[in-house]
Design a protein around this motif. Structure first.
Motif, mmCIF file in Angstrom:
data_model
loop_
_atom_site.group_PDB
_atom_site.id
_atom_site.type_symbol
_atom_site.label_atom_id
_atom_site.label_comp_id
_atom_site.label_asym_id
_atom_site.label_seq_id
_atom_site.Cartn_x
_atom_site.Cartn_y
_atom_site.Cartn_z
ATOM 1 N N ARG A 38 0.829 -1.204 0.000
ATOM 2 C CA ARG A 38 0.000 0.000 0.000
ATOM 3 C C ARG A 38 0.864 1.254 0.000
ATOM 4 N NH1 ARG A 38 -2.053 3.327 4.156
ATOM 5 N NH2 ARG A 38 -4.114 4.224 3.740
ATOM 6 N N ALA A 39 1.888 1.287 0.845
ATOM 7 C CA ALA A 39 2.728 2.483 0.966
ATOM 8 C C ALA A 39 3.475 2.766 -0.337
ATOM 9 C CB ALA A 39 3.711 2.314 2.120
ATOM 10 N N ILE A 40 4.059 1.730 -0.930
ATOM 11 C CA ILE A 40 4.771 1.920 -2.195
ATOM 12 C C ILE A 40 3.793 2.385 -3.281
ATOM 13 C CG2 ILE A 40 6.063 0.765 -4.036
ATOM 14 C CD1 ILE A 40 7.124 -1.149 -1.838
ATOM 15 N N GLY A 41 2.627 1.734 -3.307
ATOM 16 C CA GLY A 41 1.624 2.118 -4.287
ATOM 17 C C GLY A 41 1.164 3.551 -4.127
ATOM 18 N N ILE A 42 1.100 4.035 -2.897
ATOM 19 C CA ILE A 42 0.697 5.425 -2.650
ATOM 20 C C ILE A 42 1.693 6.386 -3.285
ATOM 21 C CG2 ILE A 42 0.625 7.168 -0.801
ATOM 22 C CD1 ILE A 42 -0.925 5.148 0.875
ATOM 23 N N VAL A 43 2.987 6.128 -3.104
ATOM 24 C CA VAL A 43 3.991 7.027 -3.687
ATOM 25 C C VAL A 43 3.930 6.976 -5.207
ATOM 26 C CG1 VAL A 43 6.445 7.571 -3.861
ATOM 27 C CG2 VAL A 43 5.488 6.832 -1.675
ATOM 28 N N GLU A 44 3.825 5.787 -5.766
ATOM 29 C CA GLU A 44 3.771 5.668 -7.226
ATOM 30 C C GLU A 44 2.531 6.360 -7.789
ATOM 31 O OE1 GLU A 44 6.182 1.769 -8.501
ATOM 32 O OE2 GLU A 44 4.239 1.334 -7.608
ATOM 33 N N ARG A 45 1.398 6.160 -7.129
ATOM 34 C CA ARG A 45 0.165 6.775 -7.608
ATOM 35 C C ARG A 45 0.224 8.297 -7.459
ATOM 36 N NH1 ARG A 45 -3.694 6.387 -11.294
ATOM 37 N NH2 ARG A 45 -5.796 6.817 -10.507
ATOM 38 N N ALA A 46 0.819 8.767 -6.377
ATOM 39 C CA ALA A 46 0.961 10.217 -6.187
ATOM 40 C C ALA A 46 1.821 10.819 -7.297
ATOM 41 C CB ALA A 46 1.570 10.512 -4.820
ATOM 42 N N LEU A 47 2.871 10.110 -7.694
ATOM 43 C CA LEU A 47 3.704 10.582 -8.806
ATOM 44 C C LEU A 47 2.918 10.603 -10.107
ATOM 45 C CD1 LEU A 47 7.015 8.730 -7.879
ATOM 46 C CD2 LEU A 47 6.757 11.214 -8.091
ATOM 47 N N PRO A 85 8.914 22.026 0.482
ATOM 48 C CA PRO A 85 8.465 23.370 0.108
ATOM 49 C C PRO A 85 6.999 23.595 0.486
ATOM 50 C CG PRO A 85 9.690 22.347 -1.685
ATOM 51 C CD PRO A 85 9.484 21.284 -0.655
ATOM 52 N N THR A 86 6.692 24.792 0.905
ATOM 53 C CA THR A 86 5.336 25.133 1.304
ATOM 54 C C THR A 86 4.343 24.765 0.204
ATOM 55 O OG1 THR A 86 6.150 26.961 2.649
ATOM 56 C CG2 THR A 86 3.823 27.027 2.019
ATOM 57 N N GLY A 87 3.283 24.062 0.586
ATOM 58 C CA GLY A 87 2.226 23.704 -0.346
ATOM 59 C C GLY A 87 2.475 22.477 -1.185
ATOM 60 N N ALA A 88 3.641 21.850 -1.076
ATOM 61 C CA ALA A 88 3.969 20.694 -1.916
ATOM 62 C C ALA A 88 3.294 19.424 -1.410
ATOM 63 C CB ALA A 88 5.486 20.498 -1.958
ATOM 64 N N VAL A 89 3.263 18.401 -2.264
ATOM 65 C CA VAL A 89 2.739 17.088 -1.876
ATOM 66 C C VAL A 89 3.752 16.400 -0.972
ATOM 67 C CG1 VAL A 89 2.031 14.808 -2.696
ATOM 68 C CG2 VAL A 89 1.396 16.852 -3.988
ATOM 69 N N CYS A 90 3.276 15.906 0.172
ATOM 70 C CA CYS A 90 4.156 15.238 1.142
ATOM 71 C C CYS A 90 3.497 13.945 1.603
ATOM 72 C CB CYS A 90 4.422 16.152 2.338
ATOM 73 S SG CYS A 90 5.480 15.412 3.614
ATOM 74 N N VAL A 91 4.183 12.829 1.424
ATOM 75 C CA VAL A 91 3.688 11.525 1.845
ATOM 76 C C VAL A 91 4.318 11.168 3.185
ATOM 77 C CG1 VAL A 91 3.513 9.073 1.268
ATOM 78 C CG2 VAL A 91 3.418 10.794 -0.549
ATOM 79 N N PHE A 92 3.481 10.786 4.143
ATOM 80 C CA PHE A 92 3.983 10.269 5.419
ATOM 81 C C PHE A 92 4.261 8.783 5.252
ATOM 82 C CE2 PHE A 92 1.442 13.623 7.998
ATOM 83 C CZ PHE A 92 2.430 14.560 7.748
ATOM 84 N N SER A 93 5.377 8.302 5.795
ATOM 85 C CA SER A 93 5.815 6.932 5.572
ATOM 86 C C SER A 93 4.903 5.920 6.255
ATOM 87 C CB SER A 93 7.243 6.738 6.074
ATOM 88 O OG SER A 93 7.258 6.569 7.477
ATOM 89 N N ALA A 94 5.123 4.649 5.942
ATOM 90 C CA ALA A 94 4.317 3.560 6.499
ATOM 91 C C ALA A 94 4.457 3.438 8.006
ATOM 92 C CB ALA A 94 4.718 2.236 5.835
ATOM 93 N N HIS A 95 5.502 4.039 8.578
ATOM 94 C CA HIS A 95 5.772 3.875 10.007
ATOM 95 C C HIS A 95 4.951 4.807 10.884
ATOM 96 C CE1 HIS A 95 9.455 2.929 7.627
ATOM 97 N NE2 HIS A 95 9.268 1.782 8.252
ATOM 98 N N GLY A 96 4.265 5.792 10.277
ATOM 99 C CA GLY A 96 3.431 6.704 11.048
ATOM 100 C C GLY A 96 4.199 7.898 11.588
ATOM 101 N N VAL A 97 3.454 8.921 11.983
ATOM 102 C CA VAL A 97 4.053 10.144 12.528
ATOM 103 C C VAL A 97 3.280 10.591 13.757
ATOM 104 C CG1 VAL A 97 4.860 10.901 10.250
ATOM 105 C CG2 VAL A 97 2.642 11.689 11.108
ATOM 106 N N SER A 98 3.876 11.476 14.505
ATOM 107 C CA SER A 98 3.246 12.014 15.705
ATOM 108 C C SER A 98 2.292 13.146 15.344
ATOM 109 C CB SER A 98 4.315 12.536 16.659
ATOM 110 O OG SER A 98 4.921 13.701 16.107
ATOM 111 N N PRO A 99 1.383 13.512 16.259
ATOM 112 C CA PRO A 99 0.521 14.668 16.024
ATOM 113 C C PRO A 99 1.311 15.956 15.796
ATOM 114 C CG PRO A 99 -0.346 13.356 17.823
ATOM 115 C CD PRO A 99 1.001 12.783 17.491
ATOM 116 N N ALA A 100 2.478 16.085 16.419
ATOM 117 C CA ALA A 100 3.287 17.288 16.233
ATOM 118 C C ALA A 100 3.726 17.425 14.783
ATOM 119 C CB ALA A 100 4.512 17.248 17.156
#
Length: 344
Positions: A38-47, A85-100
């Motif tokens: 799923r994670a790899i597919g997300i990056v490829e599809r986003a591209l 860069p401000t406003g750019a597409v950013c994918v969070f990795s499969a490992h998850g991120v904090s609320p901060a």
């Protein structure tokens, strides 16, 4: 095990009749899990949808080959959302991120696509629930792992990270403290069980998940490696050095009696490991693509290991849905992609 026929280079150069037959046993299951696909597919599809560059916070999955291939296609991997860069597409990795991190990304008006594994997201939700219940959260895992950093960030003032039974004994909490435990999803099932048992002995008011937080794929791959370790002289696990689940698989093989090594790719095979070895078991971590396994099999074939078998194992048919904005129309799934669908 069932023997399979593969186009193996060097098949005619098998060992002399007086030598033990050299064979390879391939673990089943091995390689990509549903969360990694799923994670790899997300990056490829986003591209595909947004064009390059698409920024990815941290490595999308812990595998050097996947990261390099996605970089060729236009992904840009960064250590922090602050580098995007401000406003750019950013994918969070499969490992998850904090609320901060989520707050920081929102402040930068980033177009966020979340590739967090659903099983990791479940641990995040449990952390929030236990924090609301005013329990101290004992998070079993490695403090420097990205998954642990993300989960701990849900309630940093209430979360303590423990890795070993000795860490449990050192906790400065009374025996009747209201506590809850959660675990990193990619740990060794056996080792984690020992730590949880230590927590149960230590605390009288302990709650935890109904089942194990260790993901199904990690458990299945560890069980398959145990089988390999019992019937092979050497176990090789294909995976990157920063892949927690791959490292755990090596440890499990060693605990069950086999010599074992982590092999990022065929170029890292040390031929000295093969001295007096006739039977080699091969598996791969949940973030390792099958092309790297095939490369190792091909390399071993040139050294006489031409008899290849596939072990029977637990079938996996888990599929995680894609974010709605990326899914192929009418399917809820990502379109097939070369990286996420490699097979031997």
């Amino acid at each position: 095990m069932s023997t399979i026929s593969l186009p193996i280079p060097g098949a005619a150069a098998a060992g002399a009749p007086h030598e033990p037959a050299k064979r390879i046993a391939l673990a089943q299951p091995r390689g990509f899990c549903a969360g990694v696909r799923r994670a790899i597919g997300i990056v490829e599809r986003a591209l595909d949808l947004h064009g390059a560059p698409v920024y990815v916070r941290k490595e999308i999955v812990h595998n050097h080959h996947i990261v390099a291939e996605l970089e060729k296609r236009g992904a840009r991997f960064v250590d922090s959302e602050e580098e995007v860069p401000t406003g750019a597409v950013c994918v969070f990795s499969a490992h998850g991120v904090s609320p901060a991190v989520r707050t920081s990304a929102a402040n930068r008006r980033l177009d966020v696509i979340d590739a967090t594994c659903p099983l990791v997201a479940k641990v995040h939700q449990s952390a929030l629930r236990y924090a609301r219940d005013e329990r101290t959260i004992l998070l079993v895992g490695h403090a420097d792992h990205e998954e642990v950093e993300g989960v701990r960030g849900e309630a940093p003032e209430r979360t303590l990270v423990v890795e070993t039974e000795e860490d449990v004994e050192r906790l400065d909490l009374p025996a009747d403290a209201p506590v809850a435990y959660l675990t990193q999803t990619t740990l060794s099932f056996d080792e984690t069980t020992r730590v949880v048992e230590a927590l149960r002995r230590r605390f009288t008011d302990l709650v935890g998940p109904a089942g194990s937080d260790i993901c199904y794929a990690s458990q299945n791959r560890q069980n398959a490696v145990k089988t390999l370790a019992r019937s092979n002289d050497l176990v090789l696990v294909v995976g990157s050095r920063n892949s927690s689940n791959s490292i755990r698989m090596v440890e499990v093989a060693r605990e069950h009696g086999a010599a074992a090594h982590l092999v990022p790719d065929a170029g890292h095979l040390d031929e000295s490991w093969l001295t007096s070895v006739s039977r080699i078991g091969i598996s791969s971590g949940a973030s390792a693509p099958e092309v790297l396994v095939r490369g190792l099999v091909d390399r071993l074939a040139t050294l006489g290991y031409t008899d290849v078998e596939v072990a029977e194992g637990t079938p996996e048919d888990v599929v995680f849905s894609m974010p709605a904005r990326l899914a192929a129309p009418g399917t809820g799934r990502v379109p097939r992609t070369s990286l996420a669908d490699e097979a031997l």
